[in-house]
Design a protein around this motif. Structure first.
Motif, PDB file in Angstrom:
ATOM      1  N   GLY A   1      46.847  -0.428  64.957  1.00 52.34           N
ATOM      2  CA  GLY A   1      46.419  -1.538  65.608  1.00 52.34           C
ATOM      3  C   GLY A   1      44.818  -1.522  66.408  1.00 52.34           C
ATOM      4  N   GLN A   2      44.260  -0.393  66.038  1.00 60.76           N
ATOM      5  CA  GLN A   2      43.106  -0.121  66.817  1.00 60.76           C
ATOM      6  C   GLN A   2      41.863   0.337  65.633  1.00 60.76           C
ATOM      7  OE1 GLN A   2      42.228  -1.034  69.892  1.00 60.76           O
ATOM      8  NE2 GLN A   2      44.494  -1.477  70.225  1.00 60.76           N
ATOM      9  N   ILE A   3      42.111   0.131  64.589  1.00 59.97           N
ATOM     10  CA  ILE A   3      41.157   0.506  63.588  1.00 59.97           C
ATOM     11  C   ILE A   3      39.832  -0.298  63.706  1.00 59.97           C
ATOM     12  CG2 ILE A   3      40.580   0.530  60.971  1.00 59.97           C
ATOM     13  CD1 ILE A   3      43.478   1.192  60.552  1.00 59.97           C
ATOM     14  N   ASN A   4      39.797  -1.326  64.035  1.00 60.82           N
ATOM     15  CA  ASN A   4      38.580  -2.115  64.263  1.00 60.82           C
ATOM     16  C   ASN A   4      37.601  -1.503  65.507  1.00 60.82           C
ATOM     17  OD1 ASN A   4      39.183  -3.950  62.124  1.00 60.82           O
ATOM     18  ND2 ASN A   4      39.936  -5.589  63.605  1.00 60.82           N
ATOM     19  N   LYS A   5      38.471  -1.336  66.511  1.00 66.72           N
ATOM     20  CA  LYS A   5      37.781  -0.532  67.687  1.00 66.72           C
ATOM     21  C   LYS A   5      37.203   0.852  67.066  1.00 66.72           C
ATOM     22  CE  LYS A   5      36.931   0.606  71.870  1.00 66.72           C
ATOM     23  NZ  LYS A   5      35.808  -0.143  72.519  1.00 66.72           N
ATOM     24  N   LEU A   6      38.075   1.593  66.411  1.00 62.64           N
ATOM     25  CA  LEU A   6      37.436   3.006  65.806  1.00 62.64           C
ATOM     26  C   LEU A   6      36.012   2.829  65.041  1.00 62.64           C
ATOM     27  CD1 LEU A   6      37.595   5.884  64.523  1.00 62.64           C
ATOM     28  CD2 LEU A   6      39.151   4.996  62.955  1.00 62.64           C
ATOM     29  N   VAL A   7      36.202   1.775  64.176  1.00 55.69           N
ATOM     30  CA  VAL A   7      35.130   1.463  63.342  1.00 55.69           C
ATOM     31  C   VAL A   7      33.978   0.979  64.246  1.00 55.69           C
ATOM     32  CG1 VAL A   7      34.065   0.026  61.320  1.00 55.69           C
ATOM     33  CG2 VAL A   7      36.306   0.974  61.382  1.00 55.69           C
ATOM     34  N   GLU A   8      33.917   0.307  65.074  1.00 58.66           N
ATOM     35  CA  GLU A   8      32.974  -0.266  65.932  1.00 58.66           C
ATOM     36  C   GLU A   8      32.213   0.766  66.794  1.00 58.66           C
ATOM     37  OE1 GLU A   8      34.875  -2.895  68.712  1.00 58.66           O
ATOM     38  OE2 GLU A   8      35.276  -4.501  67.526  1.00 58.66           O
ATOM     39  N   GLU A   9      33.101   1.920  67.262  1.00 59.04           N
ATOM     40  CA  GLU A   9      32.675   2.854  68.126  1.00 59.04           C
ATOM     41  C   GLU A   9      31.741   3.699  66.775  1.00 59.04           C
ATOM     42  OE1 GLU A   9      32.575   2.906  71.010  1.00 59.04           O
ATOM     43  OE2 GLU A   9      33.912   1.844  71.448  1.00 59.04           O
ATOM     44  N   CYS A  10      32.230   3.983  65.761  1.00 58.69           N
ATOM     45  CA  CYS A  10      31.507   4.856  64.674  1.00 58.69           C
ATOM     46  C   CYS A  10      30.090   4.229  64.207  1.00 58.69           C
ATOM     47  CB  CYS A  10      32.342   5.112  63.527  1.00 58.69           C
ATOM     48  SG  CYS A  10      33.743   6.234  63.827  1.00 58.69           S
ATOM     49  N   ALA A  11      30.352   2.608  64.093  1.00 56.29           N
ATOM     50  CA  ALA A  11      29.147   1.939  63.895  1.00 56.29           C
ATOM     51  C   ALA A  11      28.014   2.227  65.030  1.00 56.29           C
ATOM     52  CB  ALA A  11      29.535   0.353  63.578  1.00 56.29           C
ATOM     53  N   SER A  12      28.518   2.148  66.120  1.00 50.92           N
ATOM     54  CA  SER A  12      27.561   2.202  67.344  1.00 50.92           C
ATOM     55  C   SER A  12      26.894   3.586  67.273  1.00 50.92           C
ATOM     56  CB  SER A  12      28.401   2.070  68.455  1.00 50.92           C
ATOM     57  OG  SER A  12      27.400   2.184  69.770  1.00 50.92           O
TER      58      SER A  12
END
Length: 234
Positions: free
Chosen positions: A194-205
């Motif tokens: 349920g938090q893959i989008n959050k993971l990717v956002e943090e990696c992108a940042s």
């Protein structure tokens, strides 16, 4: 996004490859989780991280380790898989001789392989390790770790407990000349349910900061995100 087949140490390896529009763009290699536990290059996290780099005009490759999909060979407990990763990087570099820099990103088992590749290839200037498993795999080879990078994991990870990841981070942070950025996602398990989008956002940042010449290294202990109802079932 071309499907590609290239030669590996144990036979052909299957991958997905997206060249950059710039001939000297950096290369990004994305490494998937454990082959014997369902890990493939089509894992959702691997797929999304691939596109993270592709959208930033990296020359990007993800591939199946030996014995997975159309990749030939058999599981080799990390030894052969490291050779696969080295062969994958060689293949991309042959096509892009003007690309002098590289990032390596791995998730779980792939994080362990990626960090070993980092030690062997001086052109790798940065890494992202997603949910590494120092409780299972030996990371003592990082002595010293040659490049700065991001370690990101969840504090409800029962596969790789946060205390073990913290011990790895603390050890790496004592080393000079590199910056280890740690992000611990609150309420998140090993699969980032349920938090893959959050993971990717943090990696992108993190990638965006590095591309502008910054090395982010100060964050709150936990990055809060909504928990998933199945979080405690892992």
């Amino acid at each position: 996004m071309p499907e590609v087949i290239f030669n590996g140490p144990a036979g052909r390896l299957e991958g997905r490859y997206q060249p950059s529009s710039e001939k000297n763009a950096p290369i990004a290699i994305v490494l998937h989780p454990h082959p014997q536990f369902g890990g493939t290059m089509n894992n959702k996290i691997i797929y999304d991280l691939f596109y993270l780099f592709q959208q930033r005009n990296f020359t990007t490759l993800r591939f199946n380790f030996r014995g997975i999909g159309r990749s030939q060979g058999e599981f080799d407990h990390g030894i052969g898989e490291l050779s696969d990763a080295a062969a994958a990087l060689d293949w991309v570099q042959t096509l892009h001789p003007h690309s002098k820099k590289c990032w390596v990103t791995g998730y779980s088992f792939g994080a362990w392989i990626g960090m070993q590749l980092l030690m062997r290839r001086p052109e790798i200037e940065a890494f992202i390790s997603v949910a590494p498993q120092p409780n299972i795999y030996d990371f003592s080879f990082l002595a010293p770790c040659p490049s700065s990078g991001l370690i990101i994991h969840g504090n409800r990870d029962k596969v790789s407990p946060a205390r073990d990841v913290q011990a790895l981070v603390d050890k790496l942070k004592t080393q000079k000349s590199i910056t280890i950025t740690q992000k611990t996602l609150d309420g998140v398990n090993h699969f980032f349910t349920g938090q893959i989008n959050k993971l990717v956002e943090e990696c992108a940042s993190y990638v965006d900061h590095r591309l502008t010449g910054e090395l982010p290294n100060r964050y709150p202990k936990y990055l809060h995100s909504k928990t998933d109802s199945n979080m405690n079932m892992v």
